[in-house]
Design a protein around this motif. Structure first.
Motif, PDB file in Angstrom:
ATOM      1  N   GLU A   1       3.047   3.225  -4.015  1.00 38.23           N
ATOM      2  CA  GLU A   1       1.702   3.582  -3.547  1.00 38.23           C
ATOM      3  C   GLU A   1       0.762   3.862  -4.706  1.00 38.23           C
ATOM      4  OE1 GLU A   1       1.462   6.356  -0.274  1.00 38.23           O
ATOM      5  OE2 GLU A   1      -0.084   7.489  -1.319  1.00 38.23           O
ATOM      6  N   LYS A   2       1.295   4.560  -5.721  1.00 40.28           N
ATOM      7  CA  LYS A   2       0.444   4.943  -6.850  1.00 40.28           C
ATOM      8  C   LYS A   2       0.136   3.769  -7.765  1.00 40.28           C
ATOM      9  CE  LYS A   2       1.117   9.844  -7.125  1.00 40.28           C
ATOM     10  NZ  LYS A   2       1.208   9.902  -5.664  1.00 40.28           N
TER      11      LYS A   2
ATOM     12  N   CYS B   1      -3.983  -7.358  -3.527  1.00 40.87           N
ATOM     13  CA  CYS B   1      -4.664  -6.155  -3.051  1.00 40.87           C
ATOM     14  C   CYS B   1      -3.852  -5.388  -2.008  1.00 40.87           C
ATOM     15  CB  CYS B   1      -6.041  -6.505  -2.486  1.00 40.87           C
ATOM     16  SG  CYS B   1      -7.145  -7.226  -3.704  1.00 40.87           S
TER      17      CYS B   1
ATOM     18  N   HIS C   1      -1.578  -2.545  -0.231  1.00 43.00           N
ATOM     19  CA  HIS C   1      -1.440  -1.089  -0.316  1.00 43.00           C
ATOM     20  C   HIS C   1      -0.818  -0.559   0.966  1.00 43.00           C
ATOM     21  CE1 HIS C   1      -4.823   0.068   2.338  1.00 43.00           C
ATOM     22  NE2 HIS C   1      -5.396  -1.022   1.887  1.00 43.00           N
ATOM     23  N   PRO C   2      -0.283   0.655   0.892  1.00 43.09           N
ATOM     24  CA  PRO C   2       0.292   1.238   2.109  1.00 43.09           C
ATOM     25  C   PRO C   2      -0.816   1.610   3.081  1.00 43.09           C
ATOM     26  CG  PRO C   2       0.386   2.819   0.308  1.00 43.09           C
ATOM     27  CD  PRO C   2      -0.107   1.540  -0.274  1.00 43.09           C
ATOM     28  N   LEU C   3      -0.561   1.425   4.355  1.00 40.51           N
ATOM     29  CA  LEU C   3      -1.468   1.961   5.372  1.00 40.51           C
ATOM     30  C   LEU C   3      -1.177   3.444   5.578  1.00 40.51           C
ATOM     31  CD1 LEU C   3      -1.334  -1.026   7.853  1.00 40.51           C
ATOM     32  CD2 LEU C   3      -3.254  -0.346   6.387  1.00 40.51           C
ATOM     33  N   TYR C   4       0.089   3.779   5.565  1.00 38.12           N
ATOM     34  CA  TYR C   4       0.487   5.187   5.640  1.00 38.12           C
ATOM     35  C   TYR C   4       1.961   5.272   5.286  1.00 38.12           C
ATOM     36  CZ  TYR C   4       2.508   3.776  10.095  1.00 38.12           C
ATOM     37  OH  TYR C   4       3.234   3.131  11.050  1.00 38.12           O
ATOM     38  N   THR C   5       2.403   6.430   4.889  1.00 38.53           N
ATOM     39  CA  THR C   5       3.817   6.682   4.609  1.00 38.53           C
ATOM     40  C   THR C   5       4.145   8.102   5.037  1.00 38.53           C
ATOM     41  OG1 THR C   5       3.762   5.198   2.698  1.00 38.53           O
ATOM     42  CG2 THR C   5       5.616   6.731   2.833  1.00 38.53           C
TER      43      THR C   5
ATOM     44  N   ILE D   1       0.022  -3.225   3.996  1.00 37.91           N
ATOM     45  CA  ILE D   1      -0.768  -4.404   4.311  1.00 37.91           C
ATOM     46  C   ILE D   1      -1.080  -5.126   3.004  1.00 37.91           C
ATOM     47  CG2 ILE D   1      -3.063  -3.325   4.134  1.00 37.91           C
ATOM     48  CD1 ILE D   1      -3.673  -4.951   6.775  1.00 37.91           C
TER      49      ILE D   1
ATOM     50  N   PRO E   1      -3.591  -8.542   2.070  1.00 39.40           N
ATOM     51  CA  PRO E   1      -4.380  -9.724   2.421  1.00 39.40           C
ATOM     52  C   PRO E   1      -3.822 -10.977   1.737  1.00 39.40           C
ATOM     53  CG  PRO E   1      -5.805  -7.921   1.690  1.00 39.40           C
ATOM     54  CD  PRO E   1      -4.402  -7.513   1.386  1.00 39.40           C
TER      55      PRO E   1
ATOM     56  N   CYS F   1      -3.007 -12.176   6.661  1.00 41.98           N
ATOM     57  CA  CYS F   1      -2.510 -11.117   5.794  1.00 41.98           C
ATOM     58  C   CYS F   1      -1.039 -10.904   6.102  1.00 41.98           C
ATOM     59  CB  CYS F   1      -3.302  -9.824   6.011  1.00 41.98           C
ATOM     60  SG  CYS F   1      -3.129  -9.130   7.666  1.00 41.98           S
TER      61      CYS F   1
ATOM     62  N   ALA G   1      -5.788  -1.122  14.862  1.00 39.16           N
ATOM     63  CA  ALA G   1      -7.056  -0.701  14.242  1.00 39.16           C
ATOM     64  C   ALA G   1      -6.941  -0.701  12.721  1.00 39.16           C
ATOM     65  CB  ALA G   1      -7.447   0.691  14.738  1.00 39.16           C
ATOM     66  N   LEU G   2      -5.760  -0.378  12.211  1.00 40.86           N
ATOM     67  CA  LEU G   2      -5.592  -0.318  10.759  1.00 40.86           C
ATOM     68  C   LEU G   2      -5.580  -1.705  10.132  1.00 40.86           C
ATOM     69  CD1 LEU G   2      -2.931   2.517  10.454  1.00 40.86           C
ATOM     70  CD2 LEU G   2      -5.398   2.662  10.102  1.00 40.86           C
ATOM     71  N   VAL G   3      -5.240  -2.707  10.915  1.00 44.92           N
ATOM     72  CA  VAL G   3      -5.213  -4.075  10.382  1.00 44.92           C
ATOM     73  C   VAL G   3      -6.637  -4.640  10.324  1.00 44.92           C
ATOM     74  CG1 VAL G   3      -4.201  -6.364  10.692  1.00 44.92           C
ATOM     75  CG2 VAL G   3      -2.854  -4.330  11.195  1.00 44.92           C
ATOM     76  N   GLU G   4      -7.514  -4.103  11.142  1.00 41.79           N
ATOM     77  CA  GLU G   4      -8.951  -4.381  11.077  1.00 41.79           C
ATOM     78  C   GLU G   4      -9.353  -5.802  11.465  1.00 41.79           C
ATOM     79  OE1 GLU G   4     -11.561  -2.532   8.211  1.00 41.79           O
ATOM     80  OE2 GLU G   4      -9.904  -1.478   7.266  1.00 41.79           O
TER      81      GLU G   4
END
Lengths: 418, 418, 418, 418
Positions: free
Chosen positions: D250-251, D337, D339-343, D351, D353, D360, D379-382
């Motif tokens: 993530e970092k 690009c 990155h995690p959506l959540y962990t 996700i 792209p 994606c 919703a997080l995938v947008e």
């Protein structure tokens, strides 16, 4: 008892760095015998890298070829210590020092020589080799000579036993072991091994640990395993270092007692940095006379060991007088339980009861940069003073008043009698 | 001189928490006058929240309605201190304590009552109001009563002056100020304001600062501004806390002197927690008799103030004897310059020279959990003992040998004569 | 979905501090409706201390008498918000904002008013009182109004439910809760209570947490419980603060997604500090035009919420154009997964793919203090650019080269098409 | 461009420790050419201590006699690498690897061999000797072979230039430099010297830095000077290490781009620890199949380099399939690009792209210890998903729903198309 009182002597570092020669050591010993011995001075100590043939200053040359015996034990560089020829080591020099009624000391680094490990030399009286006892990741941060030992390997004890056996043969009375006193916790076991080897070697030797600052929270370990240990990093002739010593002295003073003495480091007085044609800091001590009195007073009140750093034969009258003020030096032996009464940015006062119960010592220090009258509050002394004399000037304290007008950085110390 | 020796007395906290009543205070004062005064005990101190009408335990009720005068100065809760009626405050109670030949003390929190700020009360003898002097962001972490003051606002000095003026009127001899001793650096200026108000109020009062641990590196500030200060967080009848005190005593002992005394906190002996019908920890001290001797010995050797925490009238014979061993209590007045000789996990020894020069005190503590013979190395005492007597048992030390078989957590203390 | 895109609006703090009036709020809402609404701007937010009758600046007056209802819920100061008379609260003002096609927001401090606790007011729809739910030791370090709540006491939930019920009645669409976002771990449970009360109140409200910096290691907790949270301490018109935002933006950008947005704080553009006749920092933004472009570009690339801080009716042409560059504002809605390509002391570049897959945005920032040509390495963009246009100047990128000569602190941002 | 995509290959450490032989390297290269090359795998890397004649395991023997040329440059141990005879070094082995259509890599320690300093060997094409360039106090904490260099001495640059010149002669394509990536700040200059020597040597080589964790706040320095660097300490087949990687991924994910790749370390799959007859941890990977999918999915989503740690010829069908899932491997090249959506403690979603804009990748990870259904919030995938297929199972996502029932530690990854 070893180190019943704080050891007093001379050490070659401040004047000759890593480069001291036998002739210089002998000259200092002779001076000590003639001028200082009567006042309690007795140890003559050869500091770091006596095994290094090419040493010329306070710097250490890495990857040099150092003389050692077949067991990885370093030997004096014969070009610097001619009497060591033929494998005699420091024996002849120690004999000479003893012949003057003095005692002989040397410096060592913890560990074994790097090349003894790379050469896989055997360790005396053991089934192990130096490469097995050495820890390739334990190197001193400031000296390139040694590998520290794997203290849980039986070869480590065997190696330390082997070097102290050699020092006992030579007649060594004092060993200053370096790269160790502040290296807690990783060197705790190494301190124990060295201490045990020192005490089991068959000859009384003072064990001194360097460099500081040793950690205050290991005071009991140090008291158990060493006779003296540095409470500070290297001390030189700089007022800021001297002023900073008051804080360390306050924290360590309760740990001074027969057999184990917190050590405020050498006294950089007189002729320093003699291994240079010239030196940016100059070659004579940069301490003012006032500062030298303050240093001697504090060292004596806290009962620190006293090791002169200057080249003794070059002492001037002031320096010789400084080192031979018997009244001040007596504080080291006659007092106990000293501690500061207070220390502020401008001044400090210390008190030290006399063991004979007949009085106490009271010191007043002017830590400010200008002249200052300091009067020690009689309530803090807790006893009415019948008489008192200031020990640097010899003047009696009028009406028992412990009060003095002191130049910047100067001090007074009174012997108070009830 | 205020606090020439470490103050000795009784404090209501350990037995009555925030809920002590006038009757209980009078009963303890009367007991002290009859049984303890002859041994030097003299202060009778009413601890925290004497203004709180609803206090029943060691807990603090937030947002209660506390009695105060028109200047935001708290007054004793009249339901608990009937003699305070009619605005008399603690005057009548102080008078009574004085009539017994004793001295009277109270506890305060730094700052002013929150409601004095919200009510915007005026500050006596000033042009300021409490809301101007109060810092709405300075609240105690464990007590809900006060706001700390904005020490650079002139109203802050005016407020502290106003409360000490009131305490002087009442006849207070001792003020224990709380939420302040460990609150460096943000309360440094507040300590100074309180100290100055105390010294300028026209009546001698001991100023005691709580709670600890006060920071060691502020020792000189504390010595200048207070007569005693806590070196530890709240101390209770728990061996781990007592054992832990040895480390603090070692660090602080050099700072004990007439006028300023590091404080190891109340002595939780005898009848504690009396404001409860029952209490999970019990109501009698959980310290063994051995532990109580060890506590008294350490407190006396380090010259800590001595404030009994138990309800005095309920003392049993052991407790009374513990508090009236004149030989042990003498250490507080007769010795100085005490310090530990050593402290290990199993044992500790302390030494304290006598000011009269005729000998010293040596204490030995068994810190281990089983019986243990402890012999203090004569070399550490540095003087040949002509005679020595153990002060808890009265037994002479045979051949001057400072040696004792001690039960778990017990101690011995010898008066050594030369 | 609440906050599907980063919220956009106006906040009263930067221009009116704690002292904004209803007339000022209405004037800003009217300006927004006329000039900004078409570009996505919609929230009109009344910042801190709308309940404080005496507020005149950015300072907070302690111990004032704040209006509240019988349940300890603060009400708008009627001297500042006349439509609140008769207990109407913010209802009429919210209605007016809604009538303009906009949304209405307010600021709150965590906790309950200190005087609601001291008065022991009941909590609506519960058996508890404010003094039971309040924590007397939980006070904000910079604002004197409230006590934080005891989150494990059932009164705490009841109180938060009661205020959000009131806000829902008023028609509030956005709540900015302060003294909480950086107050981990001790406010973690309080965040949860507030979030639950907000979501259960029956009306959609954006929940915004302040002040920052919120701790990065609590990102998931923030994403779950809030719609936006400050990643920085208060942001003002100072280049050092803007330059420092690049580091925070880099760390937080991966956490921006529908429903939860890391918030870089208000945009201090245009007429600031309007509650003063004059102000040492001046009343117009001290940002250069270049710096304002850089700020807008970074906020849009990182998808931060956009809340204008300046007094909108005083906007000049530049400021209005800055806030109505539709191409730049589109980045907030059309891009995702943005991150920096690199950031050095002199420059930074960011990339943001477009969600529609037809291209990406690339921004170049001159962080140095002099003009500088910045060329974004095409390899880092990873796709051949068919066409690209710079969105502040409207100029096409010749040959797809993302390169610009930028004044000190200026930036460029290209919409790249494949 | 060097390392346009994250490098893929095989490394000898996990299976053969410090003891790999030429025959083993050739066998792995041959397997790669036959089974893996078509999927993008290309680097064959000989890990640490190829110069050590006596290596038999993952342990390092100190003070051994290592082969080096007259300039202090280490040479392969001929008993392990027969083709190195006659001073050929790794040339013949590199040639063979190249003949298979693959690339050849080696491991080095920063610094020069200790014995090159003690022997005072000259440095090629310079006026300096190894003892002048070596820093006797810079030793690796875990490997005994080298001294770090004095980076401000011109001999340091000369030495690094000399070894990269040799590696270029040999035909090396990849250098993994060890004891350096986490050694900021003291090795910052040494990284620069190595990077400059690598880039100036006349041959394209990937420069990989170990071990981790490299400090996040030096990301830009690493991006500038290396092609890949370890973000973690040594990674092995242990679920706790794999779970911990999510935080590091993530970092670091925002720093992955052509030319510079954060490296999550080797893939410990298949036949590990082959240099032992047996090993307490077993010789086959202890990862479950689910865990291996999770590892591959995370490494691909974050675009980490992929270096297999197992002995390739011993691969079973599962392992071969794992390493040849072209759809999953494509993520490394086709996405950006990420990155995690959540962990959370139980699950994570990422996700990424696609660069071509056509969709994606979305990954879902079950981090819990039991089976769990994970549904990624649309919703997080947008973007509305037209179609999606799970890439490990090949199953289409019904109705575009990104939802899967996953075994403990398992994962799913969908290619989503718009």
């Amino acid at each position: 008892m070893i180190a019943e009182y704080p050891p007093m002597g001379w050490n070659s570092w401040d004047c000759y760095g890593a480069a001291v020669t036998e002739a210089q050591v002998r000259a200092n010993a002779e001076y000590m015998a003639e001028h200082l011995k009567a006042y309690g001075w007795e140890y003559v100590v050869v500091d770091i890298q006596w095994y290094q043939p090419t040493a010329v200053s306070h710097e250490y040359e890495p990857f040099s070829d150092e003389p050692m015996d077949g067991y990885g034990r370093l030997l004096p560089a014969e070009n610097r210590f001619p009497s060591a020829k033929g494998g005699a080591g420091f024996g002849p020099l120690a004999d000479y020092v003893h012949s003057l009624g003095l005692k002989f000391g040397i410096h060592i680094m913890r560990g074994l020589p790097r090349m003894a490990a790379h050469r896989r030399l055997p360790i005396l009286n053991s089934d192990y080799r130096c490469d097995q006892a050495a820890n390739p990741n334990s190197v001193c941060a400031w000296n390139p000579d040694m590998y520290g030992l794997k203290c849980d390997h039986p070869g480590a004890k065997a190696y330390y036993d082997s070097i102290f056996a050699l020092y006992a043969e030579w007649g060594v009375d004092y060993v200053k072991c370096d790269d160790i006193a502040r290296e807690y916790p990783h060197c705790q076991r190494e301190i124990e091994l060295i201490s045990e080897a020192c005490r089991a070697c068959g000859r009384d030797m003072v064990l001194s640990l360097s460099p500081g600052p040793a950690p205050l929270d290991r005071a009991e370990h140090l008291k158990k395993h060493a006779n003296m240990w540095r409470v500070t990093d290297d001390f030189w002739d700089d007022w800021r270092l001297l002023k900073g010593m008051f804080e360390r002295a306050e924290k360590w003073c309760v740990h001074a007692a027969p057999g184990h003495w917190p050590d405020a480091d050498m006294l950089p007085v007189g002729a320093l940095r003699q291994c240079y044609d010239s030196h940016p800091d100059g070659q004579w001590t940069r301490f003012t006379q006032a500062e030298q009195r303050t240093m001697m007073t504090l060292w004596c009140m806290m009962r620190s060991p006293l090791m002169v750093g200057g080249d003794l034969p070059k002492n001037d009258v002031f320096t010789l007088n400084l080192l031979t003020n018997a009244d001040v030096l007596d504080i080291e032996k006659d007092s106990w339980c000293a501690h500061p009464l207070y220390t502020t940015a401008e001044e400090s006062a210390w008190i030290a009861p006399r063991k004979d119960g007949k009085g106490c010592y009271v010191a007043a220090f002017n830590l400010s940069d200008r002249a200052r009258k300091i009067s020690v509050n009689p309530a803090l002394v807790e006893r009415r003073c019948a008489r008192a004399a200031e020990l640097w000037t010899g003047k009696p304290a009028r009406g028992g008043q412990l009060s003095a007008k002191l130049a910047a950085h100067d001090s007074a110390v009174w012997r108070v009698e009830y």
